[in-house]
Design a protein around this motif. Structure first.
Motif, PDB file in Angstrom:
ATOM      1  N   LYS A 292     -21.849  71.704 -26.672  1.00 30.53           N
ATOM      2  CA  LYS A 292     -22.956  71.947 -25.749  1.00 30.53           C
ATOM      3  C   LYS A 292     -23.765  70.665 -25.579  1.00 30.53           C
ATOM      4  O   LYS A 292     -23.953  69.918 -26.529  1.00 30.53           O
ATOM      5  CB  LYS A 292     -23.858  73.067 -26.299  1.00 30.53           C
ATOM      6  N   VAL A 293     -24.243  70.424 -24.362  1.00 31.59           N
ATOM      7  CA  VAL A 293     -25.152  69.304 -24.110  1.00 31.59           C
ATOM      8  C   VAL A 293     -26.579  69.811 -24.320  1.00 31.59           C
ATOM      9  O   VAL A 293     -27.038  70.712 -23.609  1.00 31.59           O
ATOM     10  CB  VAL A 293     -24.994  68.743 -22.688  1.00 31.59           C
ATOM     11  N   LEU A 294     -27.267  69.255 -25.304  1.00 25.19           N
ATOM     12  CA  LEU A 294     -28.623  69.696 -25.609  1.00 25.19           C
ATOM     13  C   LEU A 294     -29.661  69.039 -24.713  1.00 25.19           C
ATOM     14  O   LEU A 294     -30.638  69.670 -24.313  1.00 25.19           O
ATOM     15  CB  LEU A 294     -28.950  69.402 -27.077  1.00 25.19           C
ATOM     16  N   ARG A 295     -29.468  67.759 -24.404  1.00 23.73           N
ATOM     17  CA  ARG A 295     -30.408  67.076 -23.529  1.00 23.73           C
ATOM     18  C   ARG A 295     -29.713  65.904 -22.842  1.00 23.73           C
ATOM     19  O   ARG A 295     -29.047  65.109 -23.486  1.00 23.73           O
ATOM     20  CB  ARG A 295     -31.624  66.591 -24.301  1.00 23.73           C
ATOM     21  N   GLU A 296     -29.921  65.810 -21.559  1.00 25.04           N
ATOM     22  CA  GLU A 296     -29.323  64.732 -20.781  1.00 25.04           C
ATOM     23  C   GLU A 296     -30.203  63.473 -20.867  1.00 25.04           C
ATOM     24  O   GLU A 296     -31.304  63.491 -21.407  1.00 25.04           O
ATOM     25  CB  GLU A 296     -29.179  65.162 -19.315  1.00 25.04           C
TER      26      GLU A 296
END
Length: 406
Positions: A292-296
């Motif tokens: 999962k991408v938590l923050r870009e």
């Protein structure tokens, strides 16, 4: 005349009994619907109990517990209201049954009194009422016939009166049995109501405790978020400082060795590596396998309302995930992050890749690494979450990793 009066009373009793039967039928239909509603609500409460039991196994899932408790309290209140509805209907039915008992008791007493009066009168006149004497002591046949018919009708009337008294006494007994059953049912329903009211009070207390616990957890969570955001700002500053130091160090080395052939060769190698790295824009492999991408990349507003700049990309991984180099280069710095985890920087000519929040590091400063070479493992938090942060820099300018990774 008295016979007609008694027949009128009996007819009134039949009409009242018919009304009583209709109201009992309506009550039975309403009671059946209430019983159906009660069974449905009890089944819903049973399901909620199972869901709540599962939620309690996760001590951190207080919000879900609160939601389930709210639903359970709502269903419990419906159940109590349904029981109250049954009690109200039963109370009306008991009043009607008691009214019927009072009416039947009055009628039975009246019939018995009239019957006893007739018996007493006949008993007192028994010497003067010899049937044969009354029949023979007449002046005409018509009078004799009328007396005979009177005796026959009166005998039937007495038998009918005795039968009516017996029938009404049986009905009075049946009504008493029905009233006793209704009273027992009332006692049962009152016990059920008390039980569910006690459960409702307990659930409301539990909800208050969970609400208090939830608020404390929110407070603790917010404190953790604030701490994490502070560490992230410190990490950004730390990385920026290291980047500046690395650039200054490379510039100094270049300025002090301009006449050296080896320095010139190294400079040419850096330029070639930089060009090679730049030519792979959009083709670099991801440093980890993430879930999962938590923050870009970019500036963002966190929950406390403040803003931070994310100079890279934050990824959630499986526990123990391996970290790999995205390109050939040299490990120029190992460091400790503000949260106590490990970090490293790899130089690729003028470009640098940054790997943070590591549990282990398998390379040393000055080591040459190649693309996809293992660098270590991602750190796993106490709650089992593994988060990894990756950054790319071109000189002192941070880059959006999305534009470089394939």
């Amino acid at each position: 005349m008295r016979e007609y009066r008694n027949m009128f009373r009996f007819s009134f009793f039949l009409v009242f009994s018919f009304y009583f039967l209709l109201s009992s039928t309506a009550y039975g239909q309403s009671k059946a619907q209430l019983e159906k509603d009660k069974a449905r609500v009890e089944q819903e409460i049973k399901k909620l109990n199972g869901d709540l039991s599962k939620a309690k196994k996760n001590s951190r899932n207080t919000q879900q517990q609160l939601q389930l408790l709210d639903k359970k309290i709502t269903q419990r209140t419906k159940l109590i209201n349904t029981i109250n509805g049954e009690l109200n209907l039963l109370g009306i039915q008991m009043e009607r049954t008691q009214d019927s008992i009072n009416l039947m008791r009055t009628q039975v007493d009246s019939l018995k009194q009239e019957y006893a009066k007739v018996v007493r009168t006949l008993y007192g006149e028994r010497g003067n009422l010899d049937r044969m004497v009354l029949l023979l002591d007449t002046k005409s046949y018509n009078t004799s016939y009328l007396r005979t018919k009177y005796f026959s009708d009166y005998s039937r009337y007495r038998r009918r009166q005795a039968g009516v008294i017996k029938l009404k006494e049986e009905e009075l007994h049946d009504a008493g049995v029905q009233l006793a059953a209704q009273q027992r049912q009332t006692t049962t329903l009152l016990a059920q109501e008390k039980k569910h009211k006690d459960e409702l009070a307990r659930e409301q207390r539990e909800r208050q405790q969970n609400l208090k616990k939830s608020k404390q957890q929110e407070k603790d969570l917010q404190a953790q978020i604030n701490k994490k955001e502070k560490q992230k700002r410190q990490l950004q500053q730390q990385i920026q400082k290291i980047i500046n130091e690395e650039i200054a160090k490379a510039r100094k080395a270049k300025n002090t060795g301009t006449s050296s052939a080896s320095s010139s060769a190294a400079g040419n190698a850096d330029v070639a590596l930089s060009n090679d790295f730049a030519s792979n824009r959009g083709k670099l492999p991801w440093p980890v396998t993430y879930t999962k991408v938590l923050r870009e990349y970019g500036r963002y507003t966190h929950s406390s309302g403040g803003q931070n700049m994310n100079n890279g990309i934050d990824l959630q991984c499986k526990s123990g995930s391996s970290v790999q180099a995205v390109f050939n280069g040299t490990v120029t710095r190992l460091f400790i992050c503000p949260n106590g985890t490990k970090g490293l920087i790899i130089r690729h000519g003028n470009y640098m890749s940054v790997y943070t929040n590591l549990a282990t590091v398998t390379v040393n400063e000055g080591a040459k690494v190649s693309t996809r070479q293992n660098l270590g493992t991602v750190y796993t938090n106490s709650d089992g979450t593994a988060e990894f942060s990756f950054q790319l820099w071109n000189g002192t300018s941070s880059q959006n990793p999305r534009q470089w990774l394939r």
